[in-house]
Design a protein around this motif. Structure first.
Motif, PDB file in Angstrom:
ATOM      1  N   THR A 205       0.610 -14.396  16.665  1.00 20.43           N
ATOM      2  CA  THR A 205      -0.207 -14.563  17.862  1.00 20.43           C
ATOM      3  C   THR A 205      -1.379 -13.599  17.767  1.00 20.43           C
ATOM      4  O   THR A 205      -1.181 -12.381  17.712  1.00 20.43           O
ATOM      5  CB  THR A 205       0.625 -14.269  19.133  1.00 20.43           C
ATOM      6  N   ALA A 206      -2.566 -14.156  17.697  1.00 20.04           N
ATOM      7  CA  ALA A 206      -3.782 -13.344  17.642  1.00 20.04           C
ATOM      8  C   ALA A 206      -4.221 -13.052  19.069  1.00 20.04           C
ATOM      9  O   ALA A 206      -4.507 -13.973  19.833  1.00 20.04           O
ATOM     10  CB  ALA A 206      -4.881 -14.083  16.895  1.00 20.04           C
ATOM     11  N   ASP A 207      -4.224 -11.782  19.421  1.00 20.46           N
ATOM     12  CA  ASP A 207      -4.664 -11.375  20.749  1.00 20.46           C
ATOM     13  C   ASP A 207      -6.177 -11.222  20.815  1.00 20.46           C
ATOM     14  O   ASP A 207      -6.785 -11.356  21.870  1.00 20.46           O
ATOM     15  CB  ASP A 207      -4.018 -10.043  21.141  1.00 20.46           C
ATOM     16  N   ARG A 208      -6.756 -10.919  19.654  1.00 23.35           N
ATOM     17  CA  ARG A 208      -8.205 -10.694  19.626  1.00 23.35           C
ATOM     18  C   ARG A 208      -8.722 -10.952  18.207  1.00 23.35           C
ATOM     19  O   ARG A 208      -8.193 -10.427  17.239  1.00 23.35           O
ATOM     20  CB  ARG A 208      -8.520  -9.275  20.046  1.00 23.35           C
TER      21      ARG A 208
ATOM     22  N   ASP B 156      -8.840 -16.025  20.404  1.00 18.35           N
ATOM     23  CA  ASP B 156      -7.413 -15.730  20.290  1.00 18.35           C
ATOM     24  C   ASP B 156      -6.704 -17.029  19.955  1.00 18.35           C
ATOM     25  O   ASP B 156      -7.301 -18.110  20.016  1.00 18.35           O
ATOM     26  CB  ASP B 156      -6.848 -15.080  21.558  1.00 18.35           C
TER      27      ASP B 156
ATOM     28  N   VAL C 150      -8.921  -9.319  12.970  1.00 16.04           N
ATOM     29  CA  VAL C 150      -7.884 -10.057  13.680  1.00 16.04           C
ATOM     30  C   VAL C 150      -6.799  -9.066  14.094  1.00 16.04           C
ATOM     31  O   VAL C 150      -6.296  -8.313  13.255  1.00 16.04           O
ATOM     32  CB  VAL C 150      -7.276 -11.167  12.797  1.00 16.04           C
TER      33      VAL C 150
ATOM     34  N   GLY D 236      -6.252 -22.365  19.032  1.00 12.24           N
ATOM     35  CA  GLY D 236      -6.875 -21.160  19.562  1.00 12.24           C
ATOM     36  C   GLY D 236      -8.020 -21.507  20.479  1.00 12.24           C
ATOM     37  O   GLY D 236      -8.394 -22.673  20.636  1.00 12.24           O
TER      38      GLY D 236
ATOM     39  N   GLY E  23      -3.098  -8.769  16.396  1.00 10.71           N
ATOM     40  CA  GLY E  23      -2.083  -9.527  17.106  1.00 10.71           C
ATOM     41  C   GLY E  23      -0.698  -9.065  16.746  1.00 10.71           C
ATOM     42  O   GLY E  23      -0.494  -7.908  16.362  1.00 10.71           O
TER      43      GLY E  23
ATOM     44  N   THR F 113      -2.648 -18.949  18.259  1.00  8.62           N
ATOM     45  CA  THR F 113      -1.280 -18.861  17.754  1.00  8.62           C
ATOM     46  C   THR F 113      -1.130 -19.735  16.519  1.00  8.62           C
ATOM     47  O   THR F 113      -1.633 -20.860  16.485  1.00  8.62           O
ATOM     48  CB  THR F 113      -0.286 -19.335  18.835  1.00  8.62           C
TER      49      THR F 113
ATOM     50  N   THR G 273     -15.547 -13.534  20.741  1.00  8.30           N
ATOM     51  CA  THR G 273     -14.112 -13.265  20.706  1.00  8.30           C
ATOM     52  C   THR G 273     -13.333 -14.576  20.639  1.00  8.30           C
ATOM     53  O   THR G 273     -13.838 -15.637  21.003  1.00  8.30           O
ATOM     54  CB  THR G 273     -13.624 -12.485  21.948  1.00  8.30           C
TER      55      THR G 273
END
Length: 167
Positions: free
Chosen positions: A86-89, A48, A102, A38, A104, A50, A46
């Motif tokens: 997958t963490a977008d934020r 993000d 979290v 990440g 995603g 995977t 912030t």
């Protein structure tokens, strides 16, 4: 500016527990092979990343059950060798909080679903550990096998991931 973080291979656990036998027993298991990375904003506000889990690496300490869980009834590892979050934020719940929100997507058996949860984040120097318990419904991902209604629909994933800052 961002900083890259990678999973410490000795500092992770992705586990699951699921009620079976009409709620009389709980099956516990662990996924032995996990990869993750990440990026975190330099101001720490912030992030993000995977997390990829090898579906075939699951271990419930019961060989016959593990074989069934790897079959098309469940993870179908021949066609879907891994699942991925997958963490977008990722952002703090509040200033100075050790909790992070979290958001995603979770992809299991090529089915993608949004996922949001709160995790604990502990930082020790150049290492950060994220821990969370995440409920799931296996039917959301096409895992509907349920002989005689003996399995609960919902279970829990336990996640503990220790990341090391890359220089």
């Amino acid at each position: 500016m961002t900083t890259k973080w990678t999973l410490d291979p000795s500092g992770h656990a992705v586990t699951f527990q699921h009620k079976t036998f009409w709620g009389l027993a709980t099956v516990h298991g662990v996924f032995r092979t996990v990869h993750a990375e990440g990026v975190v904003a330099d101001d720490g506000t912030t992030a993000d990343g995977t997390v990829t889990v090898d579906s075939a690496s699951l271990d419930t300490k019961h060989r016959k059950r593990d074989t069934h869980l790897r079959s098309a009834d469940f993870f179908d590892v021949e066609r879907h060798p891994s699942f991925e979050f997958t963490a977008d934020r990722v952002e703090p719940v509040a200033p100075e909080s050790t909790e992070v929100q979290v958001q995603g997507t979770l992809r299991v058996r090529e089915v993608v679903k949004p996922l949001s949860f709160v995790a604990q984040a502990e930082r020790h120097g150049e290492r950060v550990t994220l821990s969370a318990t995440i409920p799931y419904d296996r039917a959301d991902f096409g895992m509907t096998w349920n002989r005689l209604g003996m399995m609960a629909d919902r279970g829990e994933l336990g996640v503990k991931l220790r990341f090391t800052q890359q220089v």
